[in-house]
Write a protein that holds these residues in place. Structure first.
Motif, short mmCIF file in Angstrom:
data_model
loop_
_atom_site.label_atom_id
_atom_site.label_comp_id
_atom_site.label_asym_id
_atom_site.label_seq_id
_atom_site.Cartn_x
_atom_site.Cartn_y
_atom_site.Cartn_z
N TYR A 36 42.75 53.15 45.80
CA TYR A 36 44.00 52.98 45.05
C TYR A 36 44.32 51.50 44.89
O TYR A 36 44.61 51.01 43.79
N ASP A 37 44.26 50.75 46.00
CA ASP A 37 44.55 49.31 45.96
C ASP A 37 43.58 48.58 45.05
O ASP A 37 43.97 47.72 44.26
N TYR A 38 42.30 48.91 45.18
CA TYR A 38 41.28 48.24 44.36
C TYR A 38 41.50 48.54 42.89
O TYR A 38 41.39 47.64 42.04
N PHE A 39 41.78 49.78 42.55
CA PHE A 39 41.96 50.18 41.15
C PHE A 39 43.14 49.43 40.53
O PHE A 39 43.06 48.95 39.39
N ILE A 40 44.23 49.30 41.27
CA ILE A 40 45.40 48.57 40.77
C ILE A 40 45.02 47.12 40.47
O ILE A 40 45.34 46.58 39.41
N GLU A 41 44.33 46.48 41.41
CA GLU A 41 43.97 45.07 41.25
C GLU A 41 42.99 44.87 40.10
O GLU A 41 43.13 43.95 39.30
N ALA A 42 41.97 45.75 40.01
CA ALA A 42 40.90 45.56 39.04
C ALA A 42 41.27 46.05 37.65
O ALA A 42 40.77 45.52 36.65
N VAL A 43 42.13 47.07 37.54
CA VAL A 43 42.40 47.70 36.26
C VAL A 43 43.81 47.44 35.75
O VAL A 43 44.00 47.14 34.57
N ILE A 44 44.79 47.54 36.61
CA ILE A 44 46.18 47.45 36.15
C ILE A 44 46.72 46.03 36.24
O ILE A 44 47.35 45.53 35.31
N GLY A 45 46.48 45.36 37.35
CA GLY A 45 47.00 44.00 37.52
C GLY A 45 48.51 44.01 37.77
O GLY A 45 49.07 45.00 38.22
N GLU A 46 49.14 42.91 37.47
CA GLU A 46 50.59 42.80 37.71
C GLU A 46 51.36 43.61 36.68
O GLU A 46 50.97 43.71 35.52
N THR A 47 52.46 44.21 37.12
CA THR A 47 53.30 45.00 36.22
C THR A 47 54.74 44.48 36.29
O THR A 47 55.14 43.79 37.23
N GLU A 48 55.50 44.87 35.28
CA GLU A 48 56.92 44.51 35.25
C GLU A 48 57.78 45.56 35.94
O GLU A 48 58.94 45.31 36.25
N ALA A 49 57.21 46.72 36.15
CA ALA A 49 57.96 47.82 36.77
C ALA A 49 58.08 47.60 38.28
O ALA A 49 57.46 46.71 38.86
N ASP A 50 58.87 48.44 38.91
CA ASP A 50 59.09 48.33 40.35
C ASP A 50 57.90 48.86 41.15
O ASP A 50 57.75 48.56 42.32
N GLN A 51 57.02 49.66 40.51
CA GLN A 51 55.86 50.19 41.21
C GLN A 51 54.58 49.63 40.59
O GLN A 51 54.59 49.12 39.49
N ASP A 52 53.48 49.78 41.33
CA ASP A 52 52.20 49.22 40.90
C ASP A 52 51.46 50.11 39.91
O ASP A 52 50.61 49.64 39.17
N ILE A 53 51.74 51.39 39.93
CA ILE A 53 51.00 52.35 39.14
C ILE A 53 51.97 53.46 38.72
O ILE A 53 52.98 53.69 39.39
N ARG A 54 51.70 54.12 37.59
CA ARG A 54 52.57 55.22 37.20
C ARG A 54 52.56 56.29 38.28
O ARG A 54 51.54 56.52 38.94
N GLU A 55 53.68 56.95 38.45
CA GLU A 55 53.83 57.84 39.59
C GLU A 55 53.51 59.30 39.28
O GLU A 55 53.39 60.12 40.20
N ASP A 56 53.33 59.65 38.00
CA ASP A 56 53.12 61.05 37.64
C ASP A 56 51.65 61.42 37.65
O ASP A 56 51.06 61.78 36.63
N PHE A 57 51.02 61.29 38.81
CA PHE A 57 49.62 61.69 38.96
C PHE A 57 49.47 62.41 40.30
O PHE A 57 50.31 62.27 41.19
N GLU A 58 48.38 63.17 40.41
CA GLU A 58 48.09 63.88 41.65
C GLU A 58 47.31 62.96 42.57
O GLU A 58 46.15 62.63 42.30
#
Length: 345
Positions: free
Chosen positions: A194-216
């Motif tokens: 999860y941590d790696y995917f955020i860093e490699a794919v999503i990067g910094e976001t403007e939202a309060d969370q690192d990734i969208r929350e509506d996933f399993e």
């Protein structure tokens, strides 16, 4: 001793450094498991001696778990008086809830230890000893019936998973894709994947969370494959080893980055660094416990050497250690036994 990875400012290992560390021919190398400890114990000589005894607690990554599971099984056959407690807590979950409090001897991780985790280890009197074991090709998967897609860019993946954009349908990302809602699956937030995917794919976001929350989210990677296989418009990501264990139930997507040609997930792509989501796999040892426990020293020595074996690729699905990686890991172990190891990113 400096650690064996070259990290960026956020502690994520750069893909190109993996190729250098892996060395030429890592897939075909066979490990040597006859090295024994300097105190004259049988250790990992493989002669069936039962001279070692004690408990070993291993926490951490579900990605690294299949390797640890097989290595502990083999070691137990040679040393039945050594008892293992091996759990899948996620890289971060294992660090934060088990290793940093001092409750485990080792913590498997699918990404490097963070600066915060390192500081908290040291605040608790723990010096983590890094062992770079293998490499993974993190794999993006869709349902077998998703005939509208065979490849995807990291940029589109970022759009899909970012909390800033959060598209509702496939067509919101690409008009050639169906106007059907996403069904998203991935590792839980305690996972290093999860941590790696955020860093490699999503990067910094403007939202309060690192990734969208509506996933399993789950720590059971097989459940990601099962979830994707049950919905035609599902999308997920999981370690390559878990994809190879479910090759008929889901379809792997080729990945592109920055307009490059798509690259299929493979061990060769992970080894060379050409695959966009190639990443390192680690285990971390507690230096104080390594110094205190002879059976832990010998198990780690065995673990390091087994990570060089062909079955890591053939039966599990990761790029094994190269001879250079094995030597670097054995040097780190000897420094830890002497109390001279110091982690440095």
């Amino acid at each position: 001793m400096a650690s064996s990875h070259d990290a960026d400012g956020n502690g994520i290992t750069r893909r190109k450094s993996l190729a250098a560390l892996a060395g030429v021919g890592a897939l075909g190398l066979a490990g040597c498991t006859s090295d024994s400890g300097g105190d004259g114990s049988d250790g990992s000589s493989g002669d069936g001696s039962e001279s070692l005894s004690g408990d070993i607690r291993i926490s951490g990554s579900s990605t690294v778990y299949p390797v640890a599971q097989e290595v502990t099984r083999q070691f137990s056959e040679q040393h039945s008086e050594v008892d293992f407690n091996l759990t899948r807590d996620g890289s971060g979950g294992g660090f934060n809830n088990v290793f940093i409090p001092g409750d485990s001897d080792m913590n498997n991780a699918s990404r490097p230890i963070t600066e915060n985790e390192l500081q908290r280890c040291r605040d608790n009197g723990i010096e983590p000893v890094e062992f770079f074991l293998a490499q993974d090709a993190l794999t993006v998967v869709v349902n077998n019936e998703a005939d509208f897609i065979d490849s995807i860019s990291l940029e589109d993946l970022g759009t899909i998973w970012s909390p800033d954009t959060k598209p509702e349908t496939w067509a919101d990302v690409n008009s050639d894709w169906p106007d059907e809602p996403f069904d998203l699956y991935g590792p839980a937030s305690t996972s290093g994947t999860y941590d790696y995917f955020i860093e490699a794919v999503i990067g910094e976001t403007e939202a309060d969370q690192d990734i969208r929350e509506d996933f399993e989210g789950t720590e059971e990677d097989d459940l990601i494959a099962q979830g994707v296989s049950g919905n035609q418009y599902a999308l997920g990501y999981l370690p390559f080893a878990y994809y190879t264990n479910n090759p008929d139930s889901v379809k792997a997507l080729s990945l592109s980055e920055g307009g490059s040609e798509p690259v299929e997930p493979s061990l060769e792509g992970a080894q060379s660094g050409n695959y966009p989501l190639a990443r390192p796999l680690f285990t971390y040892g507690h230096m104080g416990k390594i110094q205190e426990k002879n059976h832990l020293q010998e198990f780690i020595r065995y673990y390091i050497n087994e990570a060089d074996e062909d079955y890591i690729a053939q039966d599990i699905g990761y790029v094994p250690s190269s001879s250079d990686m094995v030597e670097a890991n054995l040097t780190a172990l000897e420094e830890a036994i002497a109390g001279e190891y110091e982690y440095s990113a």
